[in-house]
Design an enzyme around this catalytic site. Sequence first.
Site, PDB file in Angstrom:
ATOM      1  N   LYS A  49      13.069 -21.456  22.251  1.00 40.54           N
ATOM      2  CA  LYS A  49      11.918 -21.583  21.602  1.00 40.54           C
ATOM      3  C   LYS A  49      11.574 -20.985  20.450  1.00 40.54           C
ATOM      4  O   LYS A  49      12.198 -19.662  21.219  1.00 40.54           O
ATOM      5  CB  LYS A  49      10.704 -22.461  21.963  1.00 40.54           C
TER       6      LYS A  49
HETATM    7  P1  NAD Z   1       9.632 -32.569  11.067  1.00 37.59           P
HETATM    8  O1  NAD Z   1       8.941 -31.447   9.821  1.00 37.59           O
HETATM    9  O2  NAD Z   1       9.821 -33.195  10.367  1.00 37.59           O
HETATM   10  O3  NAD Z   1       8.296 -33.556  10.856  1.00 37.59           O
HETATM   11  C1  NAD Z   1       6.648 -33.813  10.792  1.00 37.59           C
HETATM   12  C2  NAD Z   1       5.919 -34.671  10.377  1.00 37.59           C
HETATM   13  O4  NAD Z   1       4.802 -34.748  11.336  1.00 37.59           O
HETATM   14  C3  NAD Z   1       5.950 -34.542   9.182  1.00 37.59           C
HETATM   15  O5  NAD Z   1       5.601 -35.749   8.586  1.00 37.59           O
HETATM   16  C4  NAD Z   1       4.729 -34.015   8.790  1.00 37.59           C
HETATM   17  O6  NAD Z   1       3.889 -34.847   7.387  1.00 37.59           O
HETATM   18  C5  NAD Z   1       3.371 -34.337   9.866  1.00 37.59           C
HETATM   19  N1  NAD Z   1       2.267 -33.785  10.144  1.00 37.59           N
HETATM   20  C6  NAD Z   1       2.014 -32.639  10.390  1.00 37.59           C
HETATM   21  N2  NAD Z   1       0.544 -32.624  10.758  1.00 37.59           N
HETATM   22  C7  NAD Z   1       0.671 -33.652  10.733  1.00 37.59           C
HETATM   23  C8  NAD Z   1      -0.811 -34.152  11.204  1.00 37.59           C
HETATM   24  N3  NAD Z   1      -1.825 -33.159  11.545  1.00 37.59           N
HETATM   25  N4  NAD Z   1      -1.039 -35.683  10.472  1.00 37.59           N
HETATM   26  C9  NAD Z   1      -0.152 -36.431  10.890  1.00 37.59           C
HETATM   27  N5  NAD Z   1       1.247 -35.746  10.203  1.00 37.59           N
HETATM   28  C10 NAD Z   1       1.218 -34.478  10.816  1.00 37.59           C
HETATM   29  O7  NAD Z   1       9.705 -32.134  12.324  1.00 37.59           O
HETATM   30  P2  NAD Z   1      10.610 -32.954  13.171  1.00 37.59           P
HETATM   31  O8  NAD Z   1      11.449 -32.684  13.864  1.00 37.59           O
HETATM   32  O9  NAD Z   1      10.160 -34.164  12.856  1.00 37.59           O
HETATM   33  O10 NAD Z   1       9.221 -32.376  14.986  1.00 37.59           O
HETATM   34  C11 NAD Z   1       8.373 -33.899  14.721  1.00 37.59           C
HETATM   35  C12 NAD Z   1       8.118 -33.257  16.484  1.00 37.59           C
HETATM   36  O11 NAD Z   1       9.130 -33.945  17.253  1.00 37.59           O
HETATM   37  C13 NAD Z   1       8.007 -31.591  16.897  1.00 37.59           C
HETATM   38  O12 NAD Z   1       6.980 -31.959  17.894  1.00 37.59           O
HETATM   39  C14 NAD Z   1       9.360 -31.316  17.105  1.00 37.59           C
HETATM   40  O13 NAD Z   1       8.934 -29.991  18.040  1.00 37.59           O
HETATM   41  C15 NAD Z   1       9.470 -32.718  18.022  1.00 37.59           C
HETATM   42  N6  NAD Z   1      10.895 -32.587  17.758  1.00 37.59           N
HETATM   43  C16 NAD Z   1      11.929 -32.610  17.512  1.00 37.59           C
HETATM   44  C17 NAD Z   1      13.432 -32.494  17.850  1.00 37.59           C
HETATM   45  C18 NAD Z   1      14.350 -33.014  16.523  1.00 37.59           C
HETATM   46  O14 NAD Z   1      15.354 -32.873  16.692  1.00 37.59           O
HETATM   47  N7  NAD Z   1      14.039 -32.679  15.268  1.00 37.59           N
HETATM   48  C19 NAD Z   1      13.547 -32.670  19.006  1.00 37.59           C
HETATM   49  C20 NAD Z   1      12.591 -32.861  19.499  1.00 37.59           C
HETATM   50  C21 NAD Z   1      11.474 -32.938  19.222  1.00 37.59           C
END
Ligand code: NAD
Length: 415
Positions: free
Chosen positions: A100
């Site tokens: 990561k």
């Molecule tokens: P992203 O940047 O697309 O979206 C993040 C979202 O979280 C946004 O809507 C943002 O406004 C919201 N957010 C941030 N802080 C917040 C808070 N304090 N309260 C409420 N909402 C809040 O990111 P993503 O890719 O959707 O990733 C989200 C989570 O999923 C992370 O933990 C990431 O590690 C995990 N994840 C992502 C993937 C992927 O394929 N993108 C895969 C596995 C895990």
Amino acid sequence: MLEDSHYYFNKAADVLGLGDHIREILITPRRVVKVEIVTEDDAGELIHCVGFRTQHNDARGPYKGGLRFHPSMDEDHATALANLMTWKTAIAGVPFGGAKGGIDCDPHTMTKTELNRVTRTFIERIKEIIGPTLDIPAPDVNTNAEVMGWIMDEYSRDYGFSPGVVTGKPVDLFGSLGRAEATGRGVMYAAREALKDQGKSLKDVTVAIQGFGNVGSHAARLIGEQGGKIIAVADHLGAVENKEGLDIPALVTWTAEHGTVNGFAGGGAFNGSDVITWPADLLIPAALEGAITEDNAADVQATLIVEGANGPTTPRANEILLDRGIVTVPDILANAGGVTVSYFEWAQNIQQFRWELDRITGELEKVMVRAYAAVRDVANEKSVDLRTAAFVLGVRRVGRAALARQPIRKTITFD
Ligand code: NAD
């Protein structure tokens, strides 16, 4: 955050009866890289930030894991999240290890050209340690297909045409059909399987979701398509609820235009921090780590939590939820759909062959159903919760692969 992932690892290591020495070997990352990034903003002023890449374990294949661009990004986060990736790839059964990384910047305050320069400088600094058979980054918080396309381009300048160096690329640039929605789709399958164990289906449940980015929005849409009623959604700028169910396609369109769910007319606004304790059957944290804590765990009303985010539940909150009989499908199982379709993308890049969308969603469903069943079987075998079982399965598979690579004379078992 590292302490949290070690806590869960140690619970599994207790179940497996592992000694201190082997625990230390398994949690220590193989390599931690920290690089300085200096470039210019559009006005010619200097931008200064720090980039990280932790390569945790490659016993089961090349390092694999996302890149997060966020002010909170640091070595601790990179290492904790890399640990989770190692167990996650093992649970999904994809041939990767865990890594990561990211940059401690805030893309919301940067122009696209600034973000492009910062990304390229980062890749220039870490290019020797990534590669299609070495370490393959992917999108995470605040990074997307466009950023992955720049990474492929930057790396290919030095090493020649290398689509397999990164996954989550644009479909027009050797990305995979279905990758953008893969994590959310996997969350939907995980929720469906867990509900099945409770004698329910997605049609029976109301859902609250924290985070409406890549993971949260696709999970919402796909669960909605299966008949689930999404009644509350929060992001970092606002929150919206509707007891009758939010119109998710309309909310997706609104968010694409406004950058937030805030102001959406199809429901009422509420304080976003209340989404965790919202009266819904299913809670999906899909934002950042540490969302469910000892401060709000006692007030969670959902009976099932499916972790779209990585590390959303602190250990203390986890114990409170367990005491209360709330079932959690843990991150390393529930959000494994992303890395699974990343694997399909990488395989397509290596084969120079494109899979149809039906094949991708069909194979993803098989992986998620199989992974959920394998974790549930361990939970039954060891009489532990799903999170501990998921860690047991991940550690077992990684440990056995590591042992199979070396003529180690000492007997170590992962039973
Ligand atoms: P992203 O940047 O697309 O979206 C993040 C979202 O979280 C946004 O809507 C943002 O406004 C919201 N957010 C941030 N802080 C917040 C808070 N304090 N309260 C409420 N909402 C809040 O990111 P993503 O890719 O959707 O990733 C989200 C989570 O999923 C992370 O933990 C990431 O590690 C995990 N994840 C992502 C993937 C992927 O394929 N993108 C895969 C596995 C895990």
